[in-house]
Design an enzyme around this catalytic site. Structure first.
Site, PDB file in Angstrom:
ATOM      1  N   SER A   1     -12.636   7.655  10.578  1.00  0.00           N
ATOM      2  CA  SER A   1     -11.490   8.568  10.706  1.00  0.00           C
ATOM      3  C   SER A   1     -11.221   9.279   9.388  1.00  0.00           C
ATOM      4  O   SER A   1     -10.826  10.452   9.368  1.00  0.00           O
ATOM      5  CB  SER A   1     -10.240   7.798  11.136  1.00  0.00           C
TER       6      SER A   1
ATOM      7  N   ARG B   1     -18.544  -1.974  11.620  1.00  0.00           N
ATOM      8  CA  ARG B   1     -19.656  -1.065  11.299  1.00  0.00           C
ATOM      9  C   ARG B   1     -20.519  -1.639  10.190  1.00  0.00           C
ATOM     10  O   ARG B   1     -21.736  -1.587  10.239  1.00  0.00           O
ATOM     11  CB  ARG B   1     -19.106   0.306  10.830  1.00  0.00           C
TER      12      ARG B   1
ATOM     13  N   HIS C   1     -14.636   4.309  17.978  1.00  0.00           N
ATOM     14  CA  HIS C   1     -13.546   3.613  18.672  1.00  0.00           C
ATOM     15  C   HIS C   1     -13.842   3.538  20.175  1.00  0.00           C
ATOM     16  O   HIS C   1     -13.649   2.495  20.808  1.00  0.00           O
ATOM     17  CB  HIS C   1     -12.221   4.365  18.476  1.00  0.00           C
TER      18      HIS C   1
ATOM     19  N   LYS D   1      -2.321   3.572   5.001  1.00  0.00           N
ATOM     20  CA  LYS D   1      -2.605   4.967   5.371  1.00  0.00           C
ATOM     21  C   LYS D   1      -1.291   5.633   5.769  1.00  0.00           C
ATOM     22  O   LYS D   1      -1.027   5.864   6.952  1.00  0.00           O
ATOM     23  CB  LYS D   1      -3.581   5.013   6.557  1.00  0.00           C
TER      24      LYS D   1
HETATM   25  O1  PNS Z   1      -7.543   1.652  12.199  1.00  0.00           O
HETATM   26  P1  PNS Z   1      -7.021   0.852  11.037  1.00  0.00           P
HETATM   27  O2  PNS Z   1      -6.164   1.711  10.130  1.00  0.00           O
HETATM   28  O3  PNS Z   1      -8.113   0.140  10.284  1.00  0.00           O
HETATM   29  O4  PNS Z   1      -6.084  -0.281  11.693  1.00  0.00           O
HETATM   30  C1  PNS Z   1      -5.367  -1.173  10.884  1.00  0.00           C
HETATM   31  C2  PNS Z   1      -4.239  -1.821  11.710  1.00  0.00           C
HETATM   32  C3  PNS Z   1      -3.291  -0.743  12.247  1.00  0.00           C
HETATM   33  C4  PNS Z   1      -4.845  -2.583  12.892  1.00  0.00           C
HETATM   34  C5  PNS Z   1      -3.505  -2.816  10.781  1.00  0.00           C
HETATM   35  O5  PNS Z   1      -2.962  -2.120   9.665  1.00  0.00           O
HETATM   36  C6  PNS Z   1      -2.384  -3.541  11.530  1.00  0.00           C
HETATM   37  O6  PNS Z   1      -2.656  -4.517  12.207  1.00  0.00           O
HETATM   38  N1  PNS Z   1      -1.156  -2.972  11.428  1.00  0.00           N
HETATM   39  C7  PNS Z   1      -0.001  -3.532  12.098  1.00  0.00           C
HETATM   40  C8  PNS Z   1       0.843  -4.345  11.116  1.00  0.00           C
HETATM   41  C9  PNS Z   1       0.288  -5.759  10.946  1.00  0.00           C
HETATM   42  O7  PNS Z   1       0.051  -6.468  11.908  1.00  0.00           O
HETATM   43  N2  PNS Z   1       0.074  -6.131   9.659  1.00  0.00           N
HETATM   44  C10 PNS Z   1      -0.453  -7.431   9.303  1.00  0.00           C
HETATM   45  C11 PNS Z   1      -1.962  -7.403   9.209  1.00  0.00           C
HETATM   46  S1  PNS Z   1      -2.666  -8.978   8.828  1.00  0.00           S
END
Ligand code: PNS
Length: 162
Positions: free
Chosen positions: A128, A91, A17, A41
């Site tokens: 993570s 990645r 990150h 998650k």
């Molecule tokens: O680090 P991660 O868990 O891969 O991040 C995923 C994250 C938090 C960026 C994604 O779940 C997200 O954007 N969550 C906010 C809710 C949202 O916008 N959902 C629609 C996604 S298309």
């Protein structure tokens, strides 16, 4: 100089990150690291406020970076901070599959673009999920996280004695 949004669950924030933050800051100038909820998650190991605090400490040396928690959608956070685009790190091809679907959805529903940053190959294995697993069993995660994160994890999961 532009502002970009780097959203993630950051549970915990790791060296991969940090690499994305450093690259995005160099490319765009201002990076808002958005600590958000990933519905896939549900159970985090660190509370949101602590994720924000340790990501902020880990990024303190990078000019133009701020860290905040946002509820709701990444596209709304991007709009709220006036972001030019969302930035994501890649990645593997597996990351690409997941990120591409989110990028297309965010573009379709809100017109918010996503720019990908390839991770430094030396962090290609860092995740993570594995950090949580290793820390949970008292293993050593210090090669994968900033020291502030290792210290925070050690208070939650005491390291095994050597
Ligand atoms: O680090 P991660 O868990 O891969 O991040 C995923 C994250 C938090 C960026 C994604 O779940 C997200 O954007 N969550 C906010 C809710 C949202 O916008 N959902 C629609 C996604 S298309």
């Amino acid at each position: 100089m532009s502002t970009v949004l780097y959203p993630g669950s950051f549970d915990p924030f790791h060296l991969g990150h940090l690499d994305v933050v450093e690259q995005a800051a160099e490319l765009f100038g201002n990076v808002v690291v958005a600590v958000m909820h990933n519905p896939d998650k549900p159970s985090g190991i660190l509370p949101t406020e602590q994720r924000v605090a340790i990501a902020a400490a880990a990024c303190a040396h990078v000019p133009g970076v701020s860290v905040k928690a946002f509820p709701g959608l990444a596209v709304d956070a991007a709009t709220a901070v006036g972001a030019l685009c969302i930035v994501k790190g890649l990645r593997t091809s597996g990351d690409f599959e997941v990120e591409q679907q989110m990028a297309h959805t965010n573009l379709a529903v809100a017109g918010v673009r996503t720019v990908y940053v390839p991770c430094d190959p030396k962090f290609g294995h860092v995740s993570s999920r594995f950090i949580r697993d290793i820390a949970h069993h008292g293993g050593d995660v210090s090669s994968m996280v900033p020291s502030v994160v290792a210290d925070a994890l050690a208070t939650v999961f005491p390291p095994r004695s050597k």
